[in-house]
Scaffold this active site. Sequence first.
Site, PDB file in Angstrom:
ATOM      1  N   HIS A  11     -34.775  -1.180  51.570  1.00 41.75           N
ATOM      2  CA  HIS A  11     -35.296  -1.617  52.664  1.00 41.75           C
ATOM      3  C   HIS A  11     -34.408  -1.050  53.531  1.00 41.75           C
ATOM      4  O   HIS A  11     -33.806   0.007  53.363  1.00 41.75           O
ATOM      5  CB  HIS A  11     -35.347  -3.538  52.202  1.00 41.75           C
ATOM      6  CG  HIS A  11     -33.745  -3.357  52.176  1.00 41.75           C
ATOM      7  ND1 HIS A  11     -32.510  -3.673  53.249  1.00 41.75           N
ATOM      8  CD2 HIS A  11     -32.789  -3.717  51.124  1.00 41.75           C
ATOM      9  CE1 HIS A  11     -31.119  -4.040  52.476  1.00 41.75           C
ATOM     10  NE2 HIS A  11     -31.300  -4.242  51.352  1.00 41.75           N
ATOM     11  N   GLU A  81     -32.491  -9.208  44.633  1.00 40.46           N
ATOM     12  CA  GLU A  81     -30.869  -8.627  44.821  1.00 40.46           C
ATOM     13  C   GLU A  81     -30.086  -9.042  43.627  1.00 40.46           C
ATOM     14  O   GLU A  81     -29.993 -10.015  43.589  1.00 40.46           O
ATOM     15  CB  GLU A  81     -30.502  -8.157  46.062  1.00 40.46           C
ATOM     16  CG  GLU A  81     -28.856  -7.407  46.318  1.00 40.46           C
ATOM     17  CD  GLU A  81     -28.955  -6.088  45.477  1.00 40.46           C
ATOM     18  OE1 GLU A  81     -29.282  -5.489  44.633  1.00 40.46           O
ATOM     19  OE2 GLU A  81     -28.796  -5.292  46.728  1.00 40.46           O
TER      20      GLU A  81
END
Length: 188
Positions: A11, A81
């Site tokens: 990202h 994550e």
Amino acid sequence: MTRPEVWLVRHGQTEWSRDGRHTSRTDLPLTPEGERAARSLTDRLATTSFGLVLSSPLTRARTTAVLAGFADPTIDDDLHEWRYGDYEGITTPQIRETDPDWSLWTDGAPGGESPGEVAARTDRVVARVRGDSAERVLIFAHGHILRVLAVRWLGLPAADGVHLRLETATVSVLGWERETPAVVRWNA
């Protein structure tokens, strides 16, 4: 087993990724720089077709996907994550003030996930990708989970992810050297 090519996109920048703070459950937006970098991925990805597009459920990954031209990725919770538990929002130097020998790669995070737990999640992603009929897969996710995914793709322990630095808004490619899993491109 199919032999797909897997494109990994970390990202764009968030305030915490810029500052080196461990960011897992805290669902931060991209910074203006992160948005610009995510948009810059459009041209790099537009000329390639993907049979499967996956994303972490977190906003920063999904926003990166949208800004890069992939408005409707399939959400995969296994791409979340690494869960940092008690170390959420804290930098590595801050952690090492009280635990000088700490390493996420070998110790995991108290109140969060161990390297083995993260490896199990990425193993499910690898199995999903290899079991799908797509020749090329695109994944939007996060720094640590993508590093573990890459080493698990290669059949290595999660701790070996320490050797793969990964910047925000970069593209990496996993593939094959004949029948052997390989890194084709990293951090590009």
